[in-house]
Design a protein around this motif. Sequence first.
Motif, PDB file in Angstrom:
ATOM      1  N   ASP A 162     -33.626  40.962 -28.656  1.00 26.89           N
ATOM      2  CA  ASP A 162     -33.292  40.490 -29.983  1.00 26.89           C
ATOM      3  C   ASP A 162     -32.070  39.576 -29.934  1.00 26.89           C
ATOM      4  O   ASP A 162     -31.167  39.760 -29.125  1.00 26.89           O
ATOM      5  N   ARG A 163     -32.072  38.593 -30.829  1.00 26.32           N
ATOM      6  CA  ARG A 163     -31.006  37.616 -30.766  1.00 26.32           C
ATOM      7  C   ARG A 163     -29.638  38.195 -31.114  1.00 26.32           C
ATOM      8  O   ARG A 163     -28.615  37.577 -30.834  1.00 26.32           O
ATOM      9  N   ASP A 164     -29.581  39.329 -31.742  1.00 18.05           N
ATOM     10  CA  ASP A 164     -28.243  39.827 -32.025  1.00 18.05           C
ATOM     11  C   ASP A 164     -27.695  40.748 -30.935  1.00 18.05           C
ATOM     12  O   ASP A 164     -26.636  41.341 -31.089  1.00 18.05           O
ATOM     13  N   GLN A 165     -28.429  40.810 -29.833  1.00 15.92           N
ATOM     14  CA  GLN A 165     -27.862  41.516 -28.695  1.00 15.92           C
ATOM     15  C   GLN A 165     -26.878  40.647 -27.914  1.00 15.92           C
ATOM     16  O   GLN A 165     -26.204  41.116 -27.010  1.00 15.92           O
ATOM     17  N   ASP A 195     -40.373  33.495 -33.849  1.00  9.76           N
ATOM     18  CA  ASP A 195     -41.279  34.438 -34.465  1.00  9.76           C
ATOM     19  C   ASP A 195     -41.640  34.078 -35.882  1.00  9.76           C
ATOM     20  O   ASP A 195     -41.999  34.942 -36.678  1.00  9.76           O
ATOM     21  N   ARG A 206     -37.007  35.784 -26.261  1.00 10.71           N
ATOM     22  CA  ARG A 206     -38.041  36.369 -27.110  1.00 10.71           C
ATOM     23  C   ARG A 206     -39.149  36.992 -26.268  1.00 10.71           C
ATOM     24  O   ARG A 206     -39.588  38.104 -26.515  1.00 10.71           O
TER      25      ARG A 206
END
Lengths: 340, 340
Positions: free
Chosen positions: A278-281, B297, A273
């Motif tokens: 981004d977590r979907d990368q 977040d 973060r």
Amino acid sequence: MPASRKVTIADIARHVGMTNITVSRALNKPEMVRPATRERIEQAALELGYVPNAFARGLKRSDSRLIGVVTASLDNPFYAEMIKAISRHAKQHDYAIMLFDTDGDPRLEAMAIETLLSYQAAGLILSPVSDEPDYRPNYLTRLQASDIAVVQLDRTLHDCGFSAVVLDNPGAGERVARYLLAHVFTPDRRTREDRLLVVAGPEHSRISRERLHGVQTALGEQAGDVGIDVLWGDYTLAPAVAQVRGYLKTHGVPRAIFGLNQLITLGALKALREAGIDRDQLSVIGIDRLPYLDIFDITVPCVVHDGYRAGAQALEQLLVQMRDPQAAPCTLTVRGELVT
Amino acid sequence: MPASRKVTIADIARHVGMTNITVSRALNKPEMVRPATRERIEQAALELGYVPNAFARGLKRSDSRLIGVVTASLDNPFYAEMIKAISRHAKQHDYAIMLFDTDGDPRLEAMAIETLLSYQAAGLILSPVSDEPDYRPNYLTRLQASDIAVVQLDRTLHDCGFSAVVLDNPGAGERVARYLLAHVFTPDRRTREDRLLVVAGPEHSRISRERLHGVQTALGEQAGDVGIDVLWGDYTLAPAVAQVRGYLKTHGVPRAIFGLNQLITLGALKALREAGIDRDQLSVIGIDRLPYLDIFDITVPCVVHDGYRAGAQALEQLLVQMRDPQAAPCTLTVRGELVT
DNA sequence: CTGTTAGCGCATTCAT
DNA sequence: ATGAATGCGCTAACAG
């Protein structure tokens, strides 16, 4: 009015015109005393505000009703859960818990053991500060020579001969790897540059090694071209953040990150973060559940172990050892379950 | 080789050709013994595997090095944090912790107190199962009559005369209310149907009452037309979920929800999610930090209290009381901070 | 600096 | 069903 001075068994004996021993019996083995006198004694005990002296009793009879719990971190939710279970079950068997949080300090651990020995603890549930093979605390021989029952929990000392309740670490690693093969490193999407980042505990930690080994086994079989990078650290948050932060800078974003415990996984997520990734990368997967995240629709797949069960089993095993000091030491393994 | 039988001070006295008392002194008050003999004694103690008997010592000298901690829930992270602090500081002063998780059961609480009394605990940090005024446990008088120092933590018994470390509950309520006035129930956006849902603990819980009262005060001054609905429950997750679920069905979505502790707030959020209500349809605010959410977040404004500090202060206060039994009981208040 | 004596509160002999 | 004597292991007094 209850006196400020201690009320002893003798006081209450005098009060009812009996001798000490009768009072002692009335309080401990009621069936050996005539109901009438027993009542009078109990009555008097109440009136006088009698409090049995655990020290005197413990000195006389050699068995204590104490169980020691020595752990490296109360604030790790997984440990808190295990301790909860231990505490609850200990109570059921009329044992009190003496708790030591060693804070990862071997010296405190040694002191904790000394204290427990001196309190004649009947049993000890131990989760040492380290499970690396070269951690051979001095207290080991004393512990082995003593007649205190010992069960290790989660973390273990290298062949010390004590019973243990451990997690199925290789299995957890394998399950994670298989998941990754099925959903991330699928044949069609696999490239030569695919990398899996494993964020581990201390380099020689048995638990980390086992989990990592599970991954390597399962991955090695079918995925020759998935490269594994490993970051060694410890099992807490801050170092994991720092490690992953550094990795991202130098190596870029891996295809997947595997955190070997809860705090490590959280640390990795935090570093991501911070880096604005981004977590979907990429895929993030861990061991131990990240609490409450389901509430926010956040799913991080993980292998979940039932800490409550592990704690309960440790206590069961301890009771067995306490009942029969000759009982062969045994190791119980708690399997985890992949939750996606 | 260490014997299986206990090694006593007498054994080691024989071993070095001295008497018990000299050995005792060498081990406890080294300065009172010639260095040479002291060394021989220490050496012998090590060889023989001597373990001091805490019971014998405790019986003789009346002071123990034990501090009891009695709490309703180890698995509440806020309590875990406080216990961590207590444990750490107790160790620094050479006290061992005897921990009791009462699981919310008054009977277990009473047993815990009995046990601590019998172990002659020097002090007790108590967070009772309930802080409702009509909870008047039987052990109270015994505790008061005893010479064990007591400090209450967070939850308190209705005027029992013990010291306490508590949170600034009215203040927390006020801060939340002011935040809501500034950001949610602003004059321009306020309507007659605006409702604030407060999800509280037990109906007569002092803590809940105080927090609620803080809200009412601050809100009442400036917001005559903000209606407050209150759901009473306890301080755990599941009931909060159920309560809020029911409320949503019958009353619809309020303008804001205020959870009076961490688990309650999480419960409310869970119920919202179940009902498919997006979090930006309303404001959710709570007391106690929801751990790790920043990593994702997610921001849920809340009043944060420093549990570590509270625990540490409780122990400090306990030490004061232990040092001077006459010391006037005092109540320390830990203020929270609004984090948005 | 070291030893003697005594007792903390309770429960385990063996008696009655 | 009850009692008398004894000692668990250690340390506080007061000697010496």
